[in-house]
Design a protein around this motif. Sequence first.
Motif, PDB file in Angstrom:
ATOM      1  N   VAL A 208      10.964 -39.522 -15.016  1.00  0.00           N
ATOM      2  CA  VAL A 208      10.914 -40.218 -16.285  1.00  0.00           C
ATOM      3  C   VAL A 208      12.137 -41.061 -16.387  1.00  0.00           C
ATOM      4  O   VAL A 208      13.352 -40.222 -16.464  1.00  0.00           O
ATOM      5  CB  VAL A 208      10.699 -39.052 -17.539  1.00  0.00           C
ATOM      6  CG1 VAL A 208      10.968 -40.021 -18.623  1.00  0.00           C
ATOM      7  CG2 VAL A 208       9.248 -38.523 -17.438  1.00  0.00           C
ATOM      8  N   ALA A 209      12.332 -42.236 -16.446  1.00  0.00           N
ATOM      9  CA  ALA A 209      13.236 -43.209 -16.397  1.00  0.00           C
ATOM     10  C   ALA A 209      13.536 -43.370 -18.125  1.00  0.00           C
ATOM     11  O   ALA A 209      12.721 -43.928 -18.860  1.00  0.00           O
ATOM     12  CB  ALA A 209      13.055 -44.339 -15.572  1.00  0.00           C
ATOM     13  N   LEU A 210      14.530 -43.017 -18.727  1.00  0.00           N
ATOM     14  CA  LEU A 210      14.797 -43.069 -20.262  1.00  0.00           C
ATOM     15  C   LEU A 210      15.634 -44.283 -20.379  1.00  0.00           C
ATOM     16  O   LEU A 210      16.936 -44.427 -20.218  1.00  0.00           O
ATOM     17  CB  LEU A 210      15.611 -41.758 -20.588  1.00  0.00           C
ATOM     18  CG  LEU A 210      14.716 -40.151 -20.435  1.00  0.00           C
ATOM     19  CD1 LEU A 210      15.755 -39.309 -20.663  1.00  0.00           C
ATOM     20  CD2 LEU A 210      13.817 -40.488 -21.283  1.00  0.00           C
ATOM     21  N   GLY A 211      14.992 -45.311 -20.774  1.00  0.00           N
ATOM     22  CA  GLY A 211      15.636 -46.718 -21.371  1.00  0.00           C
ATOM     23  C   GLY A 211      15.868 -47.568 -20.041  1.00  0.00           C
ATOM     24  O   GLY A 211      15.415 -47.355 -18.986  1.00  0.00           O
ATOM     25  N   LYS A 212      16.105 -48.848 -20.617  1.00  0.00           N
ATOM     26  CA  LYS A 212      16.118 -50.099 -19.468  1.00  0.00           C
ATOM     27  C   LYS A 212      17.152 -49.723 -18.363  1.00  0.00           C
ATOM     28  O   LYS A 212      16.619 -50.187 -17.251  1.00  0.00           O
ATOM     29  CB  LYS A 212      16.486 -51.205 -20.414  1.00  0.00           C
ATOM     30  CG  LYS A 212      16.515 -52.506 -19.503  1.00  0.00           C
ATOM     31  CD  LYS A 212      16.856 -53.676 -20.416  1.00  0.00           C
ATOM     32  CE  LYS A 212      18.029 -53.872 -20.739  1.00  0.00           C
ATOM     33  NZ  LYS A 212      18.598 -55.119 -21.260  1.00  0.00           N
ATOM     34  N   PRO A 213      18.352 -49.384 -18.565  1.00  0.00           N
ATOM     35  CA  PRO A 213      19.162 -49.317 -17.510  1.00  0.00           C
ATOM     36  C   PRO A 213      18.580 -48.275 -16.256  1.00  0.00           C
ATOM     37  O   PRO A 213      18.634 -48.642 -15.036  1.00  0.00           O
ATOM     38  CB  PRO A 213      20.508 -48.993 -17.969  1.00  0.00           C
ATOM     39  CG  PRO A 213      20.611 -49.276 -19.413  1.00  0.00           C
ATOM     40  CD  PRO A 213      19.315 -49.261 -19.768  1.00  0.00           C
ATOM     41  N   ALA A 214      18.159 -47.221 -16.648  1.00  0.00           N
ATOM     42  CA  ALA A 214      17.592 -46.226 -15.651  1.00  0.00           C
ATOM     43  C   ALA A 214      16.283 -46.723 -15.237  1.00  0.00           C
ATOM     44  O   ALA A 214      16.411 -46.724 -13.996  1.00  0.00           O
ATOM     45  CB  ALA A 214      17.334 -44.991 -16.505  1.00  0.00           C
ATOM     46  N   ALA A 215      15.524 -47.326 -15.921  1.00  0.00           N
ATOM     47  CA  ALA A 215      14.139 -47.791 -15.204  1.00  0.00           C
ATOM     48  C   ALA A 215      14.513 -49.290 -14.330  1.00  0.00           C
ATOM     49  O   ALA A 215      14.017 -49.300 -13.318  1.00  0.00           O
ATOM     50  CB  ALA A 215      13.268 -48.429 -16.451  1.00  0.00           C
ATOM     51  N   GLN A 216      15.403 -49.903 -14.742  1.00  0.00           N
ATOM     52  CA  GLN A 216      15.734 -51.167 -13.948  1.00  0.00           C
ATOM     53  C   GLN A 216      16.464 -50.695 -12.754  1.00  0.00           C
ATOM     54  O   GLN A 216      16.320 -51.393 -11.554  1.00  0.00           O
ATOM     55  CB  GLN A 216      16.609 -51.905 -14.865  1.00  0.00           C
ATOM     56  CG  GLN A 216      15.885 -52.650 -16.054  1.00  0.00           C
ATOM     57  CD  GLN A 216      16.894 -53.918 -16.614  1.00  0.00           C
ATOM     58  OE1 GLN A 216      17.984 -53.860 -16.305  1.00  0.00           O
ATOM     59  NE2 GLN A 216      15.998 -54.507 -17.081  1.00  0.00           N
ATOM     60  N   THR A 217      17.243 -49.644 -12.830  1.00  0.00           N
ATOM     61  CA  THR A 217      18.207 -49.318 -11.631  1.00  0.00           C
ATOM     62  C   THR A 217      17.170 -48.409 -10.620  1.00  0.00           C
ATOM     63  O   THR A 217      17.269 -48.944  -9.568  1.00  0.00           O
ATOM     64  CB  THR A 217      19.144 -48.141 -11.938  1.00  0.00           C
ATOM     65  OG1 THR A 217      19.993 -49.045 -12.940  1.00  0.00           O
ATOM     66  CG2 THR A 217      20.035 -47.726 -10.799  1.00  0.00           C
ATOM     67  N   LEU A 218      16.285 -47.516 -11.141  1.00  0.00           N
ATOM     68  CA  LEU A 218      15.383 -46.839 -10.271  1.00  0.00           C
ATOM     69  C   LEU A 218      14.373 -47.629  -9.437  1.00  0.00           C
ATOM     70  O   LEU A 218      13.907 -47.750  -8.477  1.00  0.00           O
ATOM     71  CB  LEU A 218      14.832 -45.673 -10.907  1.00  0.00           C
ATOM     72  CG  LEU A 218      15.753 -44.581 -11.470  1.00  0.00           C
ATOM     73  CD1 LEU A 218      15.089 -43.547 -12.312  1.00  0.00           C
ATOM     74  CD2 LEU A 218      15.857 -43.860  -9.969  1.00  0.00           C
ATOM     75  N   LEU A 219      13.985 -48.828 -10.410  1.00  0.00           N
ATOM     76  CA  LEU A 219      12.831 -49.675  -9.814  1.00  0.00           C
ATOM     77  C   LEU A 219      13.280 -50.907  -9.209  1.00  0.00           C
ATOM     78  O   LEU A 219      12.577 -51.932  -8.722  1.00  0.00           O
ATOM     79  CB  LEU A 219      11.742 -49.925 -10.942  1.00  0.00           C
ATOM     80  CG  LEU A 219      11.370 -48.379 -11.443  1.00  0.00           C
ATOM     81  CD1 LEU A 219      10.228 -49.095 -12.791  1.00  0.00           C
ATOM     82  CD2 LEU A 219      10.408 -48.054 -10.228  1.00  0.00           C
ATOM     83  N   ARG A 220      14.606 -51.061  -9.253  1.00  0.00           N
ATOM     84  CA  ARG A 220      15.327 -52.561  -8.779  1.00  0.00           C
ATOM     85  C   ARG A 220      14.670 -53.704  -9.395  1.00  0.00           C
ATOM     86  O   ARG A 220      13.923 -54.489  -8.415  1.00  0.00           O
ATOM     87  CB  ARG A 220      15.292 -52.475  -7.221  1.00  0.00           C
ATOM     88  CG  ARG A 220      15.928 -51.149  -6.510  1.00  0.00           C
ATOM     89  CD  ARG A 220      15.502 -50.867  -5.120  1.00  0.00           C
ATOM     90  NE  ARG A 220      16.057 -49.907  -4.512  1.00  0.00           N
ATOM     91  CZ  ARG A 220      15.452 -48.620  -4.301  1.00  0.00           C
ATOM     92  NH1 ARG A 220      14.381 -48.423  -5.126  1.00  0.00           N
ATOM     93  NH2 ARG A 220      16.229 -47.352  -3.956  1.00  0.00           N
TER      94      ARG A 220
END
Length: 285
Positions: A208-220
């Motif tokens: 679970v990516a919490l928030g924009k920076p985490a989601a954007q980083t993990l999903l490039r």
Amino acid sequence: MGILEDPAWRAAIRRRLEIDLLLGVGYVPLKLTPAGGSGPSPATRWRQDRPSAVPAASGTASARPAPPARSGVRPEMVQAVTAEELQERMQALKALDENRVRVCRSCKLWETRTRTVFGQGHAAARLVFVGEGPGYEEDQQGLAFVGKAGQLLTRMIEAMGLSRDEVFICNVVKCRPPDNRTPAPDEIAACWPYLDEQLRIIRPEVIVALGKPAAQTLLRTQESIGRMRGHWFEYYTSGSPNVGPPTPLMPTYHPAYLLRSPAEKAKAWSDLKQVMARLGLPVPR
Ligand code: SF4
């Protein structure tokens, strides 16, 4: 004795309603029986809907399902790995933390940190939460998600029927950005290998990516969190030789954002229910 006279039931129902309230869930199951009364008894209906959330209304103590643990680890809630495999993973995480993260000076955040915040949880967790970066409390204690946002995350985890000990919680960057600002791209790039290594060691079933920076980083990606949340994505580790199949990833809102925007809690809860279904956990209707 009726259901609502039973102290165990009352406590379990109160706890569930409090969790729903915290998460912004407006639905309250006032009606426990189907119209016509031809279905299962009220107690059975409730128990079927929430098999691990409340004890049975009657029967011996040994026949009652236990409420979800708020701490501790239940074997069925983590990956089924051997004791040796678990030990190897714990040692790998410890080595990564002690030998690389704690001494890291790869970006300027080391200059202002009090402590690095590696993250904590179970080395064979089925579920890993990835946030943005440590805040003040986390920087002081060296632990991830222990401030107000962390308290909300704990309630979200418990609402899923899990405990913090049964999941793993970490951040994209391991040092606190000054004034809790969003980590800069060069800081994320410098810290990214540690997160990738953590995920390769733990090999969770869901991230679970919490928030924009985490989601954007993990999903490039540069996609907004508002467009990503509620949809399944796939996370691919970047290294070798442990590259395996992709890990399902669900982006959702960061607890700190939910504290500022309580109206969005219901969306986050909806996202977490998708995660629960994916993990085979009982999903409240
Ligand atoms: S944020 Fe990450 S890359 Fe930067 S100094 Fe801390 S541990 Fe190293």
